[in-house]
Motif scaffolding. Structure first.
Motif, PDB file in Angstrom:
ATOM      1  N   SER A 157     -62.828  55.218  74.230  1.00 17.56           N
ATOM      2  CA  SER A 157     -64.218  55.737  74.352  1.00 17.56           C
ATOM      3  C   SER A 157     -64.426  55.154  75.665  1.00 17.56           C
ATOM      4  O   SER A 157     -65.072  56.206  76.481  1.00 17.56           O
ATOM      5  CB  SER A 157     -65.156  55.050  73.242  1.00 17.56           C
ATOM      6  OG  SER A 157     -64.987  53.572  73.136  1.00 17.56           O
ATOM      7  N   SER A 164     -65.478  60.953  82.277  1.00 11.37           N
ATOM      8  CA  SER A 164     -66.807  61.914  82.195  1.00 11.37           C
ATOM      9  C   SER A 164     -67.644  61.455  83.217  1.00 11.37           C
ATOM     10  O   SER A 164     -68.516  62.328  83.872  1.00 11.37           O
ATOM     11  CB  SER A 164     -67.163  61.778  80.765  1.00 11.37           C
ATOM     12  OG  SER A 164     -67.672  60.819  80.458  1.00 11.37           O
ATOM     13  N   LEU A 168     -69.153  64.381  85.725  1.00 16.40           N
ATOM     14  CA  LEU A 168     -70.490  64.542  85.760  1.00 16.40           C
ATOM     15  C   LEU A 168     -71.020  64.693  87.078  1.00 16.40           C
ATOM     16  O   LEU A 168     -71.733  65.230  87.442  1.00 16.40           O
ATOM     17  CB  LEU A 168     -71.545  63.625  84.766  1.00 16.40           C
ATOM     18  CG  LEU A 168     -71.120  64.133  83.311  1.00 16.40           C
ATOM     19  CD1 LEU A 168     -71.848  62.886  82.612  1.00 16.40           C
ATOM     20  CD2 LEU A 168     -72.241  65.383  83.158  1.00 16.40           C
TER      21      LEU A 168
ATOM     22  N   PHE B  43     -72.591  51.849  79.817  1.00 20.59           N
ATOM     23  CA  PHE B  43     -71.895  53.239  79.931  1.00 20.59           C
ATOM     24  C   PHE B  43     -72.641  54.301  79.112  1.00 20.59           C
ATOM     25  O   PHE B  43     -72.697  55.321  79.715  1.00 20.59           O
ATOM     26  CB  PHE B  43     -70.464  52.928  79.169  1.00 20.59           C
ATOM     27  CG  PHE B  43     -69.184  52.863  79.772  1.00 20.59           C
ATOM     28  CD1 PHE B  43     -68.931  53.868  80.819  1.00 20.59           C
ATOM     29  CD2 PHE B  43     -68.620  51.643  79.934  1.00 20.59           C
ATOM     30  CE1 PHE B  43     -67.763  53.397  81.463  1.00 20.59           C
ATOM     31  CE2 PHE B  43     -67.509  51.375  80.890  1.00 20.59           C
ATOM     32  CZ  PHE B  43     -67.112  52.312  81.585  1.00 20.59           C
ATOM     33  N   LEU B  47     -74.199  57.456  81.250  1.00 23.81           N
ATOM     34  CA  LEU B  47     -73.406  58.817  81.104  1.00 23.81           C
ATOM     35  C   LEU B  47     -74.663  59.783  80.531  1.00 23.81           C
ATOM     36  O   LEU B  47     -74.845  60.823  80.925  1.00 23.81           O
ATOM     37  CB  LEU B  47     -72.264  58.795  80.228  1.00 23.81           C
ATOM     38  CG  LEU B  47     -71.058  58.406  80.501  1.00 23.81           C
ATOM     39  CD1 LEU B  47     -70.049  58.005  79.418  1.00 23.81           C
ATOM     40  CD2 LEU B  47     -70.446  59.379  81.522  1.00 23.81           C
ATOM     41  N   ILE B  74     -68.598  67.222  77.973  1.00 25.41           N
ATOM     42  CA  ILE B  74     -67.730  65.923  77.787  1.00 25.41           C
ATOM     43  C   ILE B  74     -68.476  64.639  77.934  1.00 25.41           C
ATOM     44  O   ILE B  74     -68.074  63.925  77.410  1.00 25.41           O
ATOM     45  CB  ILE B  74     -66.404  66.051  79.080  1.00 25.41           C
ATOM     46  CG1 ILE B  74     -65.882  67.321  78.856  1.00 25.41           C
ATOM     47  CG2 ILE B  74     -65.574  64.929  79.154  1.00 25.41           C
ATOM     48  CD1 ILE B  74     -64.977  67.746  79.892  1.00 25.41           C
ATOM     49  N   GLY B  75     -69.636  64.517  78.847  1.00 20.59           N
ATOM     50  CA  GLY B  75     -70.366  63.283  78.725  1.00 20.59           C
ATOM     51  C   GLY B  75     -70.918  63.008  77.432  1.00 20.59           C
ATOM     52  O   GLY B  75     -71.086  61.971  76.985  1.00 20.59           O
ATOM     53  N   ALA B  78     -68.462  61.862  75.108  1.00 19.46           N
ATOM     54  CA  ALA B  78     -68.176  60.541  75.668  1.00 19.46           C
ATOM     55  C   ALA B  78     -69.149  59.635  75.205  1.00 19.46           C
ATOM     56  O   ALA B  78     -69.009  58.403  74.725  1.00 19.46           O
ATOM     57  CB  ALA B  78     -67.738  60.323  77.038  1.00 19.46           C
ATOM     58  N   LEU B  81     -68.828  58.705  71.673  1.00 18.10           N
ATOM     59  CA  LEU B  81     -67.711  57.734  71.152  1.00 18.10           C
ATOM     60  C   LEU B  81     -67.951  56.490  71.638  1.00 18.10           C
ATOM     61  O   LEU B  81     -67.527  55.409  70.843  1.00 18.10           O
ATOM     62  CB  LEU B  81     -66.429  58.383  72.220  1.00 18.10           C
ATOM     63  CG  LEU B  81     -65.695  59.667  71.629  1.00 18.10           C
ATOM     64  CD1 LEU B  81     -64.629  59.923  72.577  1.00 18.10           C
ATOM     65  CD2 LEU B  81     -65.082  59.718  70.358  1.00 18.10           C
ATOM     66  N   LEU B  82     -68.780  56.436  72.795  1.00 19.87           N
ATOM     67  CA  LEU B  82     -69.055  54.985  73.151  1.00 19.87           C
ATOM     68  C   LEU B  82     -70.039  54.370  72.240  1.00 19.87           C
ATOM     69  O   LEU B  82     -70.123  53.288  71.986  1.00 19.87           O
ATOM     70  CB  LEU B  82     -69.637  55.043  74.411  1.00 19.87           C
ATOM     71  CG  LEU B  82     -68.842  55.286  75.729  1.00 19.87           C
ATOM     72  CD1 LEU B  82     -69.098  55.623  77.017  1.00 19.87           C
ATOM     73  CD2 LEU B  82     -68.119  54.023  75.866  1.00 19.87           C
TER      74      LEU B  82
END
Lengths: 209, 262
Positions: A157, A164, A168, B43, B47, B74-75, B78, B81-82
């Motif tokens: 992760s 990412s 971004l 994080f 993001l 994708i951000g 992520a 997932l984080l």
């Protein structure tokens, strides 16, 4: 139409030769510079393929898909180095900057060949914006990985998170400069501003060591 | 114009909130040394901020056009997932624990993804983000089950609510237009009621001075619900759930701070 492969060969041959005479950090930097140029070419191939396969159009592909593809291309050699050799932070930053600089230089050269070299002002803006942006985005990515590793939070992760982060940032830049006006002015200034912020973050990280 | 303002203003409010929280979470890392959840939180918030900025800039530059697959998807993946990883980092002895609730969460996530695809037809985007969303829901349900944050009757009600919601949204594809509007309204009502219920649970946990990890599990569960509700909504309802999402963010920071400093 330019033949990017020929440009890459012409640029790579003297650098490959230079590798023989260099040692330590200088050799590592030049090697990563070469990898960055190769990543740029591969990124162009993949973006071209996505454009043809998805029918998004050249402009939309450049704005929306290229950041994803290009950052992934820069990320792969760095991830390999990171996972296989477990380098220290300084070597990792050195590799990241080398790959970013190589990528930006090759992209700038191809762009100059395609659009001409008469206007110094335009070229300076391009150099300071795109050139810095590629270094900043890959640096941010590696900073994310370094922070995750330092605090023992390195998982899939956080790796995807670091990637990412750069995608971004690159995507925001591409989006901002896609139209003339105030947004493109902000876009061109963004990489330099972020470079300053990242420099401060790196200093703080080193102080904390 | 005013309706457009209504839909974009929550995005800008969320951006401002996130800027403040990113600064605070970075300070939390430096204060607490090796605080893994604080790193994950930084994080996540960074993001999230960039994803919101990307969306805000896109909406400003190209209003009324549908965004193709881009870096912000994708951000978002992520971030999910984080969030899952942050929950696991706080886990105490439940890393390999699986429960029926977690399987239910996966089924709910899969149904959500199917609905997104049916609404927008964006297979790649929806499967990509949906897979990460499923991981987050799975971890959130596991965390709730392990910390016994919900009574069994509450799990039952939540399961029934999720089932009704999916059934209601699924039926909108087959019923006549008039019934579709009624079904949509009923679904929005259900989404809002469950959102308020999660908010009440979080407020009660705060008042009872619950420990940081239990509070964090509840806030994450509320957030997961609000995100699902936001993705199921359009127009003014989207704005409402986005405001709820923004309300979750300071609570998320507060709960993470409590868990880290405990």
């Amino acid at each position: 139409m330019i033949f990017s492969e020929n440009v890459l060969v012409c640029m790579a041959v003297p650098l490959l030769l230079a590798l023989v005479f260099l040692r330590d950090n200088a050799r590592q930097f030049v090697l990563n510079f070469l990898l960055g140029m190769a990543a740029c070419l591969l990124g162009a191939y993949v973006s071209g393929f996505v454009d043809a396969a998805s029918g998004m159009g050249v402009e939309d592909t450049a704005i929306f898909i290229s950041p994803v593809v290009e950052e992934a291309m820069k990320f792969l050699p760095l991830l390999f180095y990171f996972l296989m050799f477990d380098p220290d932070d300084d070597h990792l930053f050195l590799s990241a900057v080398g790959i970013g600089a190589g990528f930006a230089s090759f992209e700038n050269i191809c762009s100059m060949i395609a659009s001409g070299t008469e206007r110094l002002g335009f070229l300076l803006i391009r150099g300071l914006a795109v050139g810095v942006m590629h270094i900043v985005s890959v640096f941010a990515m590696i900073l994310g990985l370094v922070v995750a590793r330092r605090f023992k939070a390195l998982r899939l992760s956080s790796t995807v998170g670091a990637l990412s982060l750069s995608m971004l940032f690159h995507g925001i830049y591409n989006l901002l400069v896609s139209q003339p006006g105030i947004t493109s002015v902000i876009g061109y200034g963004l990489p330099l501003l972020t470079a300053g912020l990242l420099f401060l973050a790196l200093r703080r990280l080193r102080v904390g060591e | 114009m005013s309706f457009r303002l209504l839909t974009i203003l929550p995005d800008y409010v969320q951006i401002v909130t996130l800027v403040a929280l990113v600064v605070l979470s970075v300070r939390l890392i430096s204060k607490r040394g090796h605080a893994i959840p604080a790193v994950y939180l930084t994080f996540i918030l960074s993001l999230w901020l960039l994803t919101d900025l990307y969306w805000g800039i896109y909406d400003f530059m190209r209003p009324d056009s549908r965004m193709p697959f881009a870096a912000n998807e994708i951000g978002e993946a992520a971030v999910f997932l984080l969030e899952g990883a942050m929950l696991v980092s706080l886990a105490r002895g439940w890393k390999d624990y699986t429960c029926p609730q977690a399987i239910g969460a996966l089924i709910f996530a899969a149904c959500n993804v199917a609905l997104w695809i049916a609404w927008a037809g964006e297979w790649v985007d929806d499967l990509f983000v949906g897979a990460a969303f499923a991981v987050f829901l799975y971890q959130a349900a596991r965390a709730l089950a392990v910390h016994q944050s919900l009574a069994s009757w509450e799990w039952g009600l939540l399961g029934a609510g999720c089932g009704l919601l999916i059934l209601g949204q699924g039926l909108t594809f087959f019923v006549p237009e008039a019934a579709k509007a009624a079904l949509d309204t009923a679904c929005y009502g259900l989404l809002a009621v469950v959102t308020v219920w999660w908010a009440v649970k979080v407020i009660f946990a705060l008042r009872k001075n619950a420990d940081g990890v239990s509070l964090l599990c509840l806030v994450f569960a509320w957030l997961a619900w609000v995100v699902a509700a936001k993705y199921m909504s359009a127009g003014a309802w989207y704005a409402v759930f986005m405001i709820c999402e923004t309300l979750c963010l300071p609570l998320l920071y507060g709960a993470a701070r409590k868990a880290v400093t405990a």
